[in-house]
Design a protein around this motif. Structure first.
Motif, PDB file in Angstrom:
ATOM      1  N   SER A 237       1.010   9.404  -8.741  1.00 39.69           N
ATOM      2  CA  SER A 237      -0.410   9.562  -9.114  1.00 39.69           C
ATOM      3  C   SER A 237      -0.814   8.577 -10.201  1.00 39.69           C
ATOM      4  CB  SER A 237      -0.663  10.992  -9.612  1.00 39.69           C
ATOM      5  OG  SER A 237      -0.399  11.916  -8.589  1.00 39.69           O
ATOM      6  N   SER A 238       0.061   8.393 -11.196  1.00 36.25           N
ATOM      7  CA  SER A 238      -0.314   7.555 -12.343  1.00 36.25           C
ATOM      8  C   SER A 238      -0.044   6.062 -12.105  1.00 36.25           C
ATOM      9  CB  SER A 238       0.421   8.021 -13.604  1.00 36.25           C
ATOM     10  OG  SER A 238       1.823   7.854 -13.457  1.00 36.25           O
ATOM     11  N   GLU A 239       1.105   5.749 -11.483  1.00 39.58           N
ATOM     12  CA  GLU A 239       1.496   4.338 -11.348  1.00 39.58           C
ATOM     13  C   GLU A 239       1.051   3.701 -10.034  1.00 39.58           C
ATOM     14  OE1 GLU A 239       2.813   2.755 -13.934  1.00 39.58           O
ATOM     15  OE2 GLU A 239       2.642   4.686 -14.973  1.00 39.58           O
ATOM     16  N   LYS A 240       0.761   4.567  -9.067  1.00 47.39           N
ATOM     17  CA  LYS A 240       0.306   4.098  -7.749  1.00 47.39           C
ATOM     18  C   LYS A 240       1.201   3.003  -7.140  1.00 47.39           C
ATOM     19  CE  LYS A 240      -4.460   5.510  -8.335  1.00 47.39           C
ATOM     20  NZ  LYS A 240      -4.052   6.530  -9.342  1.00 47.39           N
ATOM     21  N   PRO A 241       2.484   3.304  -6.961  1.00 51.38           N
ATOM     22  CA  PRO A 241       3.369   2.325  -6.311  1.00 51.38           C
ATOM     23  C   PRO A 241       3.012   2.188  -4.838  1.00 51.38           C
ATOM     24  CG  PRO A 241       4.476   4.430  -6.503  1.00 51.38           C
ATOM     25  CD  PRO A 241       3.164   4.580  -7.232  1.00 51.38           C
ATOM     26  N   PRO A 254      11.126  14.892  -0.761  1.00 52.40           N
ATOM     27  CA  PRO A 254       9.990  15.166  -1.658  1.00 52.40           C
ATOM     28  C   PRO A 254       8.927  14.067  -1.620  1.00 52.40           C
ATOM     29  CG  PRO A 254      12.047  15.668  -2.776  1.00 52.40           C
ATOM     30  CD  PRO A 254      12.416  15.024  -1.468  1.00 52.40           C
ATOM     31  N   CYS A 255       9.325  12.829  -1.326  1.00 54.13           N
ATOM     32  CA  CYS A 255       8.346  11.731  -1.231  1.00 54.13           C
ATOM     33  C   CYS A 255       7.367  11.965  -0.082  1.00 54.13           C
ATOM     34  CB  CYS A 255       9.061  10.399  -1.024  1.00 54.13           C
ATOM     35  SG  CYS A 255      10.095   9.893  -2.406  1.00 54.13           S
ATOM     36  N   TYR A 256       7.878  12.511   1.011  1.00 57.60           N
ATOM     37  CA  TYR A 256       7.020  12.819   2.166  1.00 57.60           C
ATOM     38  C   TYR A 256       6.007  13.915   1.793  1.00 57.60           C
ATOM     39  CZ  TYR A 256       9.575  10.064   5.677  1.00 57.60           C
ATOM     40  OH  TYR A 256      10.111   9.040   6.417  1.00 57.60           O
ATOM     41  N   TYR A 257       6.492  14.942   1.074  1.00 56.18           N
ATOM     42  CA  TYR A 257       5.602  16.033   0.656  1.00 56.18           C
ATOM     43  C   TYR A 257       4.538  15.522  -0.318  1.00 56.18           C
ATOM     44  CZ  TYR A 257       9.224  19.073   2.629  1.00 56.18           C
ATOM     45  OH  TYR A 257      10.127  19.678   3.464  1.00 56.18           O
ATOM     46  N   VAL A 258       4.949  14.657  -1.244  1.00 54.62           N
ATOM     47  CA  VAL A 258       4.019  14.088  -2.221  1.00 54.62           C
ATOM     48  C   VAL A 258       2.959  13.249  -1.500  1.00 54.62           C
ATOM     49  CG1 VAL A 258       3.811  12.345  -4.051  1.00 54.62           C
ATOM     50  CG2 VAL A 258       5.574  14.115  -4.209  1.00 54.62           C
ATOM     51  N   LEU A 262      -1.066  13.976  -1.572  1.00 60.08           N
ATOM     52  CA  LEU A 262      -1.976  13.002  -2.180  1.00 60.08           C
ATOM     53  C   LEU A 262      -2.743  12.187  -1.125  1.00 60.08           C
ATOM     54  CD1 LEU A 262       0.313  11.630  -5.057  1.00 60.08           C
ATOM     55  CD2 LEU A 262      -1.456  13.394  -5.203  1.00 60.08           C
ATOM     56  N   ASN A 263      -2.619  12.629   0.133  1.00 60.90           N
ATOM     57  CA  ASN A 263      -3.312  11.962   1.251  1.00 60.90           C
ATOM     58  C   ASN A 263      -2.972  10.476   1.351  1.00 60.90           C
ATOM     59  OD1 ASN A 263      -4.742  14.208   2.299  1.00 60.90           O
ATOM     60  ND2 ASN A 263      -6.142  14.075   0.547  1.00 60.90           N
ATOM     61  N   LEU A 264      -1.688  10.183   1.162  1.00 58.64           N
ATOM     62  CA  LEU A 264      -1.221   8.799   1.301  1.00 58.64           C
ATOM     63  C   LEU A 264      -0.549   8.633   2.654  1.00 58.64           C
ATOM     64  CD1 LEU A 264       0.403   8.322  -2.227  1.00 58.64           C
ATOM     65  CD2 LEU A 264      -1.803   7.418  -1.463  1.00 58.64           C
ATOM     66  N   ASN A 265      -0.871   7.560   3.333  1.00 57.94           N
ATOM     67  CA  ASN A 265      -0.268   7.301   4.637  1.00 57.94           C
ATOM     68  C   ASN A 265       1.038   6.519   4.461  1.00 57.94           C
ATOM     69  OD1 ASN A 265       0.047   5.088   6.960  1.00 57.94           O
ATOM     70  ND2 ASN A 265      -0.880   6.918   7.855  1.00 57.94           N
ATOM     71  N   ILE A 266       2.109   7.038   5.083  1.00 51.86           N
ATOM     72  CA  ILE A 266       3.389   6.310   5.121  1.00 51.86           C
ATOM     73  C   ILE A 266       3.441   5.605   6.485  1.00 51.86           C
ATOM     74  CG2 ILE A 266       5.911   6.492   5.011  1.00 51.86           C
ATOM     75  CD1 ILE A 266       5.545   9.241   3.677  1.00 51.86           C
ATOM     76  N   PRO A 267       3.580   4.309   6.549  1.00 55.48           N
ATOM     77  CA  PRO A 267       3.908   3.349   5.492  1.00 55.48           C
ATOM     78  C   PRO A 267       2.716   2.548   4.956  1.00 55.48           C
ATOM     79  CG  PRO A 267       4.287   2.337   7.612  1.00 55.48           C
ATOM     80  CD  PRO A 267       3.721   3.709   7.888  1.00 55.48           C
ATOM     81  N   ARG A 268       1.494   2.800   5.445  1.00 56.28           N
ATOM     82  CA  ARG A 268       0.359   1.939   5.070  1.00 56.28           C
ATOM     83  C   ARG A 268       0.128   1.937   3.556  1.00 56.28           C
ATOM     84  NH1 ARG A 268      -4.293   4.391   7.392  1.00 56.28           N
ATOM     85  NH2 ARG A 268      -4.576   5.379   5.349  1.00 56.28           N
ATOM     86  N   ASP A 269       0.110   3.155   2.949  1.00 59.97           N
ATOM     87  CA  ASP A 269      -0.145   3.266   1.505  1.00 59.97           C
ATOM     88  C   ASP A 269       1.153   3.313   0.689  1.00 59.97           C
ATOM     89  OD1 ASP A 269      -2.898   3.559   2.115  1.00 59.97           O
ATOM     90  OD2 ASP A 269      -2.572   5.694   2.522  1.00 59.97           O
ATOM     91  N   LEU A 270       2.190   3.838   1.298  1.00 61.42           N
ATOM     92  CA  LEU A 270       3.449   4.029   0.561  1.00 61.42           C
ATOM     93  C   LEU A 270       4.626   3.869   1.511  1.00 61.42           C
ATOM     94  CD1 LEU A 270       4.652   4.933  -2.234  1.00 61.42           C
ATOM     95  CD2 LEU A 270       4.690   7.254  -1.301  1.00 61.42           C
TER      96      LEU A 270
END
Length: 334
Positions: A237-241, A254-258, A262-270
């Motif tokens: 949330s803070s560093e936005k990697p 846990p990365c998948y749950y996070v 946070l509505n982040l798409n894997i792999p587009r956003d993370l």
């Protein structure tokens, strides 16, 4: 009444000496592989059963080895145990498995109890919070010990490890070459050379590609599963990697749950890579890119060397055997 099959029976059938059959059954280096195979095949065909108590009394051996690991549920260790057992079975050895639950005091208690003559040798992967260096320095003087995966650098014993530094370096490079600019790291096993080498490989890749390392992009492993989740979520949330490397598989999910929360798409956003032998990695959505250690081969190699030490055929008391891991690219980094 069916006649008992003995070493003498096998020798007579194959027209070789009893001593040769006995050495072949014990996988002696003095006997050719071709002769060993003939003896093994006939022994299997005639359902030969050796008398363990008699041979143990003659040799003063327990025909048992101990395997001490942090946890059985971990995919890496279950595969390593399979490799160890495959070698032990060929030698008619029993395998006792001890689980430390990452507790260094339990680790000491297990090893002390094994010095009473219960086993002929020990294979061990040390717990992540261990500070038992001095204890193990004394232990290796009293009983044959081979360390695998998680090891101590400054102990005179054989160590079987993987190329942790290169693996983490290559994983980081893979992300950088895929366009990632802010790569976070989930740091575990930081007391051990395994964890330190992985972390060093990550940092070296950042440095070589002119990327800035910051402590804020690193999350340290916590025994409390819920804290790991919260710490990863706070960092993302803070560093936005735009990418995360997990040094152990327990921190990958846990990365998948996070990402979902946070509505982040894997792999587009993370993008995500993890050191893992997780057999469900291809089934995750998206499938997880992993650094797979050759766990089964590590187990086999560790057991094979322990038996060579027991047979007094191994002459590298401080040998360090490094096996290569593989980067398996899947959808989480594509």
């Amino acid at each position: 009444m069916k006649e008992t099959v003995t070493v003498k029976t096998l020798a007579k059938e194959l027209n070789i000496s009893i001593a040769t059959v006995s050495k072949a059954l014990n996988d002696s280096y003095e006997i050719s592989l071709e002769t060993k195979q003939k003896v093994w095949d006939l022994a299997k065909k005639l359902k030969y059963q050796r008398n363990p108590s008699a041979s143990n009394l003659r040799s003063h051996k327990t025909k048992t080895i101990a395997v001490i690991i942090p946890e059985i549920a971990n995919n890496f260790f279950s595969l390593a145990i399979n490799g160890i057992e495959e070698i032990a079975r060929k030698r008619d050895y029993h395998v006792l498995i001890y689980q430390t639950h990452e507790n260094s005091e339990i680790e000491i208690a297990f090893t002390d109890s094994l010095l009473s003559g219960r086993v002929d040798g020990i294979l061990i992967s040390v717990s992540s919070n261990t500070n038992n260096n001095d204890h193990f320095k004394e232990l290796v003087k009293k009983i044959p010990v081979v360390f695998f995966d998680r090891v101590f650098e400054d102990i005179d014993a054989v160590k079987i490890t993987t190329d942790d530094y290169d693996s983490a370096y290559n994983a980081t490079r893979h992300l950088i070459e895929g366009g990632c600019k802010k790569i976070a790291y989930l740091f575990a096993l930081n007391n051990l050379v395994t964890g330190k080498n992985r972390f060093a490989g990550y940092k070296k890749a950042l440095e070589e590609y002119g990327m800035v390392y910051t402590d804020a992009m690193v999350v340290n492993y916590d025994k409390d599963i819920s804290k790991n989740y919260e710490n990863i979520k706070a960092m993302v949330s803070s560093e936005k990697p735009d990418a995360i490397i997990s040094s152990i598989e327990d921190l990958a999910l846990p990365c998948y749950y996070v990402a979902r929360e946070l509505n982040l798409n894997i792999p587009r956003d993370l993008k995500i890579i993890s050191f893992s032998n997780l057999n469900t990695a291809p089934l995750l959505n998206p499938s997880l890119t992993t650094i797979e250690q050759p766990a089964f081969e590590i187990g086999k190699e560790a057991a094979d060397i322990l038996f060579k030490i027991l047979d007094k055929k191994y002459f590298e008391p401080n040998g360090n055997h490094i096996l290569k891991s593989s980067l398996i690219k899947r959808e989480s980094t594509s």
